[in-house]
Write a protein that holds these residues in place. Structure first.
Motif, PDB file in Angstrom:
ATOM      1  N   UNK A   4       0.879  -1.241   0.213  1.00 14.60           N
ATOM      2  CA  UNK A   4      -0.039  -0.053  -0.134  1.00 14.60           C
ATOM      3  C   UNK A   4       0.853   1.423  -0.095  1.00 14.60           C
ATOM      4  N   UNK A   5       0.155   2.394  -0.316  1.00 16.53           N
ATOM      5  CA  UNK A   5       1.072   3.559  -0.252  1.00 16.53           C
ATOM      6  C   UNK A   5       1.614   4.003   0.912  1.00 16.53           C
ATOM      7  N   UNK A   6       0.783   3.400   2.106  1.00 19.77           N
ATOM      8  CA  UNK A   6       1.157   3.702   3.594  1.00 19.77           C
ATOM      9  C   UNK A   6       2.328   2.794   4.258  1.00 19.77           C
ATOM     10  N   UNK A   7       2.951   2.013   3.183  1.00 21.07           N
ATOM     11  CA  UNK A   7       3.710   0.913   3.647  1.00 21.07           C
ATOM     12  C   UNK A   7       4.963   1.245   4.161  1.00 21.07           C
ATOM     13  N   UNK A   8       5.294   0.776   5.538  1.00 21.13           N
ATOM     14  CA  UNK A   8       6.567   1.156   6.050  1.00 21.13           C
ATOM     15  C   UNK A   8       7.171   0.019   7.084  1.00 21.13           C
ATOM     16  N   UNK A   9       8.375   0.015   7.226  1.00 16.02           N
ATOM     17  CA  UNK A   9       9.122  -1.051   8.109  1.00 16.02           C
ATOM     18  C   UNK A   9       9.548  -0.246   9.248  1.00 16.02           C
ATOM     19  N   UNK A  10       9.787  -1.189  10.236  1.00 15.09           N
ATOM     20  CA  UNK A  10      10.060  -0.800  11.668  1.00 15.09           C
ATOM     21  C   UNK A  10      10.616  -1.988  12.070  1.00 15.09           C
ATOM     22  N   UNK A  11      11.888  -2.017  13.325  1.00 12.06           N
ATOM     23  CA  UNK A  11      12.455  -3.012  13.829  1.00 12.06           C
ATOM     24  C   UNK A  11      11.767  -3.021  15.159  1.00 12.06           C
ATOM     25  N   UNK A  12      12.125  -3.971  15.804  1.00  9.57           N
ATOM     26  CA  UNK A  12      11.517  -4.521  17.143  1.00  9.57           C
ATOM     27  C   UNK A  12      12.641  -5.271  17.977  1.00  9.57           C
ATOM     28  N   UNK A  13      12.604  -5.178  19.308  1.00 12.76           N
ATOM     29  CA  UNK A  13      13.427  -5.951  20.094  1.00 12.76           C
ATOM     30  C   UNK A  13      12.626  -7.093  20.921  1.00 12.76           C
ATOM     31  N   UNK A  14      12.744  -8.154  21.251  1.00  9.80           N
ATOM     32  CA  UNK A  14      11.898  -9.064  22.066  1.00  9.80           C
ATOM     33  C   UNK A  14      13.165  -9.973  22.808  1.00  9.80           C
ATOM     34  N   UNK A  15      12.813  -9.905  24.192  1.00  9.71           N
ATOM     35  CA  UNK A  15      13.327 -10.967  25.039  1.00  9.71           C
ATOM     36  C   UNK A  15      12.623 -11.980  25.491  1.00  9.71           C
ATOM     37  N   UNK A  16      13.004 -13.133  25.622  1.00  2.79           N
ATOM     38  CA  UNK A  16      12.378 -14.369  26.028  1.00  2.79           C
ATOM     39  C   UNK A  16      12.997 -15.193  27.057  1.00  2.79           C
ATOM     40  N   UNK A  17      12.192 -15.506  28.327  1.00  2.00           N
ATOM     41  CA  UNK A  17      12.870 -16.255  29.155  1.00  2.00           C
ATOM     42  C   UNK A  17      12.458 -17.830  29.375  1.00  2.00           C
ATOM     43  N   UNK A  18      13.205 -18.607  29.504  1.00  2.00           N
ATOM     44  CA  UNK A  18      12.696 -19.939  29.601  1.00  2.00           C
ATOM     45  C   UNK A  18      13.088 -20.381  31.130  1.00  2.00           C
ATOM     46  N   UNK A  19      11.982 -21.080  31.558  1.00  3.26           N
ATOM     47  CA  UNK A  19      12.093 -21.645  32.861  1.00  3.26           C
ATOM     48  C   UNK A  19      11.326 -22.866  32.984  1.00  3.26           C
ATOM     49  N   UNK A  20      12.337 -23.798  33.179  1.00  9.21           N
ATOM     50  CA  UNK A  20      12.089 -25.149  33.205  1.00  9.21           C
ATOM     51  C   UNK A  20      10.987 -25.604  32.188  1.00  9.21           C
ATOM     52  N   UNK A  21       9.829 -26.556  32.688  1.00  6.34           N
ATOM     53  CA  UNK A  21       8.968 -27.055  31.510  1.00  6.34           C
ATOM     54  C   UNK A  21       8.081 -25.987  31.170  1.00  6.34           C
ATOM     55  N   UNK A  22       8.033 -24.668  31.579  1.00  6.66           N
ATOM     56  CA  UNK A  22       6.747 -23.654  31.250  1.00  6.66           C
ATOM     57  C   UNK A  22       7.030 -23.104  29.605  1.00  6.66           C
ATOM     58  N   UNK A  23       6.044 -22.751  29.261  1.00  9.15           N
ATOM     59  CA  UNK A  23       6.267 -21.993  28.075  1.00  9.15           C
ATOM     60  C   UNK A  23       7.295 -20.961  28.092  1.00  9.15           C
ATOM     61  N   UNK A  24       7.816 -20.510  26.988  1.00  8.91           N
ATOM     62  CA  UNK A  24       8.776 -19.365  26.968  1.00  8.91           C
ATOM     63  C   UNK A  24       8.025 -18.076  27.316  1.00  8.91           C
TER      64      UNK A  24
END
Length: 109
Positions: free
Chosen positions: A73-93
């Protein structure tokens, strides 16, 4: 014994097919982005996100990537992002940080 060997082979196969920590973290980040940007039109590549995963400590992965808003679209644009994920034992990240790095550039006209 045979069942144990089969289970180990299946676990190795799943890891080789993208079931590793990086892929799990990428899916957690993707879900967090989708939740945060509900109702917006955007694309992100979970494989590219997983490929950029870096270990910060034994249980935290840091990922970053790019989001494309309104592709084609004419309004197309890009952006970056950062994400941090923690893993704890058998739990979902768990996503412990989701930061959008808004650009000050003008959107494509």
């Amino acid at each position: 014994m045979r069942a144990a060997v089969m289970a180990m082979a299946l676990a190795v196969l799943l890891t080789a097919c993208g079931g590793g920590r990086e892929q799990m973290a990428a899916h957690a980040c993707e879900a967090a982005v989708k939740n945060k940007l509900a109702g917006r039109t955007f694309e992100l590549d979970p494989k590219a996100l997983a490929a950029r995963a870096k270990a910060e400590s034994g249980d935290i992965l840091s990922l970053n990537s790019e989001i494309v808003f309104d592709r084609g679209l004419t309004s197309e644009y890009k952006q970056t992002f950062d994400c941090k994920v923690r893993f704890e034992g058998d739990k979902e990240p768990a996503v412990i940080l989701l930061q959008f790095n808004w650009s000050m550039e003008e959107p494509k006209k």
